[in-house]
Scaffold this active site. Structure first.
Site, PDB file in Angstrom:
ATOM      1  N   LYS A  28       5.407   0.721   8.327  1.00  0.00           N
ATOM      2  CA  LYS A  28       4.773   0.625   6.707  1.00  0.00           C
ATOM      3  C   LYS A  28       3.296   0.539   6.610  1.00  0.00           C
ATOM      4  O   LYS A  28       2.853   1.383   5.553  1.00  0.00           O
ATOM      5  CB  LYS A  28       4.976  -1.205   6.345  1.00  0.00           C
ATOM      6  CG  LYS A  28       6.646  -1.318   6.359  1.00  0.00           C
ATOM      7  CD  LYS A  28       6.784  -2.742   5.809  1.00  0.00           C
ATOM      8  CE  LYS A  28       8.236  -3.032   6.040  1.00  0.00           C
ATOM      9  NZ  LYS A  28       9.092  -2.244   5.360  1.00  0.00           N
ATOM     10  N   HIS A  72      19.702  -3.344  11.668  1.00  0.00           N
ATOM     11  CA  HIS A  72      20.456  -2.616  10.571  1.00  0.00           C
ATOM     12  C   HIS A  72      20.696  -1.277  10.891  1.00  0.00           C
ATOM     13  O   HIS A  72      20.602  -0.356  10.160  1.00  0.00           O
ATOM     14  CB  HIS A  72      20.006  -3.082   9.225  1.00  0.00           C
ATOM     15  CG  HIS A  72      18.614  -2.680   8.889  1.00  0.00           C
ATOM     16  ND1 HIS A  72      17.752  -3.387   9.428  1.00  0.00           N
ATOM     17  CD2 HIS A  72      18.059  -1.727   8.221  1.00  0.00           C
ATOM     18  CE1 HIS A  72      16.405  -2.610   9.084  1.00  0.00           C
ATOM     19  NE2 HIS A  72      16.813  -1.926   8.213  1.00  0.00           N
ATOM     20  N   ASP A 112      18.794  -0.419   2.220  1.00  0.00           N
ATOM     21  CA  ASP A 112      18.958   0.888   2.721  1.00  0.00           C
ATOM     22  C   ASP A 112      20.453   1.232   2.084  1.00  0.00           C
ATOM     23  O   ASP A 112      20.655   2.386   1.640  1.00  0.00           O
ATOM     24  CB  ASP A 112      19.230   0.804   4.257  1.00  0.00           C
ATOM     25  CG  ASP A 112      17.694   0.710   4.953  1.00  0.00           C
ATOM     26  OD1 ASP A 112      16.896   0.854   4.341  1.00  0.00           O
ATOM     27  OD2 ASP A 112      17.995   0.036   6.231  1.00  0.00           O
ATOM     28  N   SER A 146      15.313  -5.861   0.617  1.00  0.00           N
ATOM     29  CA  SER A 146      14.825  -5.334   1.832  1.00  0.00           C
ATOM     30  C   SER A 146      16.046  -4.498   2.689  1.00  0.00           C
ATOM     31  O   SER A 146      16.921  -5.029   2.407  1.00  0.00           O
ATOM     32  CB  SER A 146      14.318  -6.553   2.553  1.00  0.00           C
ATOM     33  OG  SER A 146      13.104  -7.170   2.013  1.00  0.00           O
ATOM     34  N   THR A 175       8.604  -2.829   1.479  1.00  0.00           N
ATOM     35  CA  THR A 175       7.661  -1.720   1.269  1.00  0.00           C
ATOM     36  C   THR A 175       7.344  -1.390  -0.075  1.00  0.00           C
ATOM     37  O   THR A 175       6.348  -1.084  -0.341  1.00  0.00           O
ATOM     38  CB  THR A 175       8.735  -0.572   1.706  1.00  0.00           C
ATOM     39  OG1 THR A 175       9.153  -0.601   3.144  1.00  0.00           O
ATOM     40  CG2 THR A 175       7.896   1.035   1.524  1.00  0.00           C
ATOM     41  N   THR A 222      12.790   0.318  -0.799  1.00  0.00           N
ATOM     42  CA  THR A 222      13.373  -1.062  -0.213  1.00  0.00           C
ATOM     43  C   THR A 222      12.334  -2.210  -0.599  1.00  0.00           C
ATOM     44  O   THR A 222      11.041  -1.848  -0.729  1.00  0.00           O
ATOM     45  CB  THR A 222      13.504  -0.763   1.282  1.00  0.00           C
ATOM     46  OG1 THR A 222      12.639  -0.505   1.986  1.00  0.00           O
ATOM     47  CG2 THR A 222      14.955   0.028   1.495  1.00  0.00           C
ATOM     48  N   GLY A 223      12.686  -3.309  -0.506  1.00  0.00           N
ATOM     49  CA  GLY A 223      12.160  -4.410  -0.901  1.00  0.00           C
ATOM     50  C   GLY A 223      10.513  -4.552  -0.598  1.00  0.00           C
ATOM     51  O   GLY A 223       9.755  -4.701  -1.405  1.00  0.00           O
TER      52      GLY A 223
END
Length: 152
Positions: A23, A98, A71, A65, A48, A45-46
């Site tokens: 990140k 994930h 994703d 997220s 980030t 995504t959340g």
């Protein structure tokens, strides 16, 4: 599968995704290229997306997220032609719960033939390309033809 063309617009829809250990690297990259990125539509995504907005003030459509479905949300938008470029700094040295979602996201980006950067060098190549701020034709699967053939 037969192919057809899709036009990536001058003002692109860019998805920004980064695993936890990446990140900071993505945030630094966004800050370096903020003047270029602010001319485009950004999604992420959340976590980030919220970090990017907080640190840069850029407008970012923050989804869930990654581990909670973000994703897959990005992947769905790629399939729908709503994402033109994917910048995804993933961590190849650490497994994430994930991982199947990560693989699916990269697979969809490949199927739909959008530019993808998974590291700093490639991200720089994409953003410094003359195509980044102009419209460009890409080849994509001809889904209507595919569906018609399957329904015969």
């Amino acid at each position: 599968m037969e192919l057809t063309t899709r036009t990536l617009p001058e003002r692109k829809h860019i998805a920004l995704v980064a695993h936890d250990h990446c990140k900071k690297m993505l945030l630094n990259w966004v800050q370096r290229h903020q003047a270029l990125l602010e001319k485009h539509n950004l999604s992420a995504t959340g976590t980030t997306g919220n970090l990017i907005h907080r640190e840069t003030g850029l407008e970012v459509n923050a989804m869930l997220s990654g581990p909670l479905g973000g994703d897959q949300q990005v992947g769905a938008q790629i399939s729908e032609g709503k994402i033109d470029v994917l910048i995804f700094f993933w961590d190849p040295l650490n497994a994430v719960p994930h991982d199947p979602d990560v693989k699916a996201l990269l697979r969809l980006a490949t199927v739909w033939n959008i530019p993808v950067a998974t590291n700093l060098s490639t991200a720089d190549f994409i953003i410094e390309s003359p195509h980044f701020n102009s419209s460009v034709e890409i080849l994509i699967p001809d889904y209507p033809r595919y569906l018609a053939e399957r329904l015969k």
